[in-house]
Design an enzyme around this catalytic site. Structure first.
Site, PDB file in Angstrom:
ATOM      1  N   ARG A 194       0.812  -1.203   0.000  1.00 36.67           N
ATOM      2  CA  ARG A 194       0.000   0.000   0.000  1.00 36.67           C
ATOM      3  C   ARG A 194       0.857   1.270   0.000  1.00 36.67           C
ATOM      4  O   ARG A 194       0.389   2.343  -0.353  1.00 36.67           O
ATOM      5  CB  ARG A 194      -0.955  -0.020   1.193  1.00 36.67           C
ATOM      6  CG  ARG A 194      -2.174   0.847   1.040  1.00 36.67           C
ATOM      7  CD  ARG A 194      -3.415   0.304   1.767  1.00 36.67           C
ATOM      8  NE  ARG A 194      -3.181  -0.332   3.026  1.00 36.67           N
ATOM      9  CZ  ARG A 194      -3.105   0.290   4.212  1.00 36.67           C
ATOM     10  NH1 ARG A 194      -3.202   1.609   4.279  1.00 36.67           N
ATOM     11  NH2 ARG A 194      -2.918  -0.395   5.321  1.00 36.67           N
ATOM     12  N   TYR A 229     -16.139  14.194 -18.202  1.00 33.79           N
ATOM     13  CA  TYR A 229     -16.603  12.811 -18.139  1.00 33.79           C
ATOM     14  C   TYR A 229     -17.759  12.732 -17.146  1.00 33.79           C
ATOM     15  O   TYR A 229     -17.724  13.353 -16.083  1.00 33.79           O
ATOM     16  CB  TYR A 229     -15.443  11.915 -17.719  1.00 33.79           C
ATOM     17  CG  TYR A 229     -15.827  10.513 -17.354  1.00 33.79           C
ATOM     18  CD1 TYR A 229     -16.582   9.719 -18.219  1.00 33.79           C
ATOM     19  CD2 TYR A 229     -15.435   9.967 -16.137  1.00 33.79           C
ATOM     20  CE1 TYR A 229     -16.930   8.427 -17.873  1.00 33.79           C
ATOM     21  CE2 TYR A 229     -15.765   8.667 -15.791  1.00 33.79           C
ATOM     22  CZ  TYR A 229     -16.526   7.905 -16.659  1.00 33.79           C
ATOM     23  OH  TYR A 229     -16.868   6.621 -16.315  1.00 33.79           O
ATOM     24  N   ASP A 259      -7.484  17.171 -17.508  1.00 32.14           N
ATOM     25  CA  ASP A 259      -7.652  15.768 -17.892  1.00 32.14           C
ATOM     26  C   ASP A 259      -7.128  15.607 -19.312  1.00 32.14           C
ATOM     27  O   ASP A 259      -7.676  16.163 -20.259  1.00 32.14           O
ATOM     28  CB  ASP A 259      -9.128  15.382 -17.796  1.00 32.14           C
ATOM     29  CG  ASP A 259      -9.350  13.887 -17.975  1.00 32.14           C
ATOM     30  OD1 ASP A 259      -8.664  13.276 -18.810  1.00 32.14           O
ATOM     31  OD2 ASP A 259     -10.223  13.318 -17.286  1.00 32.14           O
ATOM     32  N   LYS A 318      -7.606   3.921 -20.669  1.00 30.85           N
ATOM     33  CA  LYS A 318      -7.852   4.231 -22.066  1.00 30.85           C
ATOM     34  C   LYS A 318      -6.573   4.076 -22.897  1.00 30.85           C
ATOM     35  O   LYS A 318      -6.070   2.979 -23.054  1.00 30.85           O
ATOM     36  CB  LYS A 318      -8.443   5.635 -22.185  1.00 30.85           C
ATOM     37  CG  LYS A 318      -9.592   5.941 -21.212  1.00 30.85           C
ATOM     38  CD  LYS A 318     -10.704   4.924 -21.193  1.00 30.85           C
ATOM     39  CE  LYS A 318     -11.968   5.385 -20.484  1.00 30.85           C
ATOM     40  NZ  LYS A 318     -11.911   5.489 -19.023  1.00 30.85           N
TER      41      LYS A 318
END
Length: 418
Positions: A91, A145, A210, A235
């Site tokens: 982590r 988005y 973005d 993507k």
């Protein structure tokens, strides 16, 4: 907001020729973007006698120096810097994921990058960093988005959002504004923004851009003043539809805070995903340019088709097209055979979807339409197939949208924004 326009043929010709590649590469220093895509994050492999990147799947790591380990954990708690020495726990960080982060930072031209389990986890971490500093107000430009829009509008993380046109950003800033958030090209209308002008309007408030649609192959927002660059790495960075991830490229100070949030919330990226993303980066420039050439040609053909009302294709180029049909868009979705009707984008194969029904369904209908996401808009993520095969499929599917109705006697309107 439509800020400008140009002829679709000029845009398509520039994209197909790869215009601007040399200029972008020159900004990387001694190594061009294509070289960085292949070698960044892998520079040490040959010295270790390795060629392929190793995958470290460990969740924990042995340590016989518990005092030293405690000191490293204390140091991480102070500023979120990567712990020196061997890893401690999955982590806090992972060597395979760290390679991807190093490579992406090199491609975007930032000091650091921090990877997460998804693009939404990455955006959430940015908001939580600013919220923890008492800076809960966000200024944002639509469209975004759909899930990003919903996260802000619903206040799910305690944020308050003010939606503005780009010209209204400076006036919307408040003492508690922690972030300005934009997409360019935007999802799904492909509207483009002047990032340099927006960064200037932000003043001392961090601009998060973005860059999922453009990728660093076409645009490097940090060079235009953005402090934070967000990717849904699911993507184009992954590029094959088989990995889910998000990443924020930024300066090391902000990266440290993001690592602390990632450690506390557990939104870590799996090492196998980190490996797949690093592998995806090696072909990113080739994939983006090839898919962009296909998209430019399809945008040209769609613009000349009387069954299409409007084509949206950005000046910057890229592999995304948005277009509005005169007939029923749902009939087109149902009629494609080679193109895959599915959410997401950026894969090697071509995908089509109806934003008003899926990706932007969670956005209020009035807000959705007000930002240019009409009920007849379709979003096409163009892949690497033969462009004539793609056109045959789209041509047949377009026929299903009009049925026996008459067609308009004009070509499509084409819009781009800068």
């Amino acid at each position: 907001m439509d800020l400008g326009s140009t002829d679709i043929r000029d845009v398509c010709d520039d994209t197909a020729d790869g215009a601007g590649t040399a200029e972008r590469a020159a900004g990387l220093g001694v190594r061009a973007l294509d070289t960085e895509a292949v070698h960044a994050g892998r520079d040490d492999l040959a010295r270790q006698g390795l060629h392929a990147v190793p995958i470290d799947l460990s969740t924990t790591y042995p340590s016989y120096d518990s005092r030293g380990e405690a000191a490293r954990i204390d140091a991480f708690a102070t500023d979120g810097a990567q712990p020196d020495g061997p890893p401690v726990y999955g982590r806090l960080g992972n060597p395979t994921v760290a390679r991807f982060e190093t490579a992406l930072a090199r491609l975007e031209g930032t000091q650091s990058a921090v990877a997460f389990a998804s693009g939404m986890a990455a955006l959430s971490a940015v908001l939580l960093v600013r919220n923890s500093m008492g800076l809960r107000h966000v200024v944002a430009v639509r469209p975004l988005y759909g899930c990003s829009d919903h996260l802000l509008t619903a206040g799910l993380l305690g944020s308050e959002v003010t939606w503005v046109d780009p010209a209204g950003i400076q006036d919307a800033l408040r003492p508690d504004t922690g972030l300005v958030l934009v997409e360019s090209p935007a999802n799904p209308t492909l509207a483009e923004l002047d990032l340099r002008a927006i960064a200037h309007a932000c003043g001392s408030v961090p601009l998060l851009a973005d860059n999922t649609f453009a990728t660093p192959v076409l645009q490097r927002p940090a060079e235009q003043g953005a402090r934070l660059v967000l990717h849904s790495a699911t993507k184009y960075l992954g590029g094959h539809g088989d990995v889910m991830a998000g990443v924020v490229a930024c300066d090391e100070e902000f990266a440290g805070r993001l690592r602390q949030i990632r450690f506390a919330t557990g939104g870590v990226l799996h090492p196998l995903a980190g490996y797949l993303l690093l592998r995806g980066l090696s072909t990113l420039p080739v994939r983006v340019r090839a898919a962009s050439a296909n998209a430019a040609e399809l945008a040209r053909r769609l613009a000349d088709d009387p069954r299409v009302a409007r084509v949206h294709y950005p000046r910057i180029g890229g592999a995304m097209i948005a277009f509005e049909v005169h007939g029923d868009p749902h009939e087109m979705i149902a009629a494609v055979r080679l193109v895959t009707p599915a959410v997401s984008l950026g894969s090697v194969d071509t995908l089509i979807q109806h934003p008003a029904s899926i990706s932007h369904r969670v956005v209020d209908a009035e807000d959705r339409r007000g930002s240019g996401v009409s009920d007849r808009l379709l979003r096409l993520s163009v892949g690497l197939e033969d462009v004539d095969d793609l056109w045959r499929d789209l041509d047949g599917a377009l026929g299903a949208t009009v049925g026996s109705g008459s067609l308009p006697a004009r070509n499509a309107d084409v819009s781009t924004s800068v």
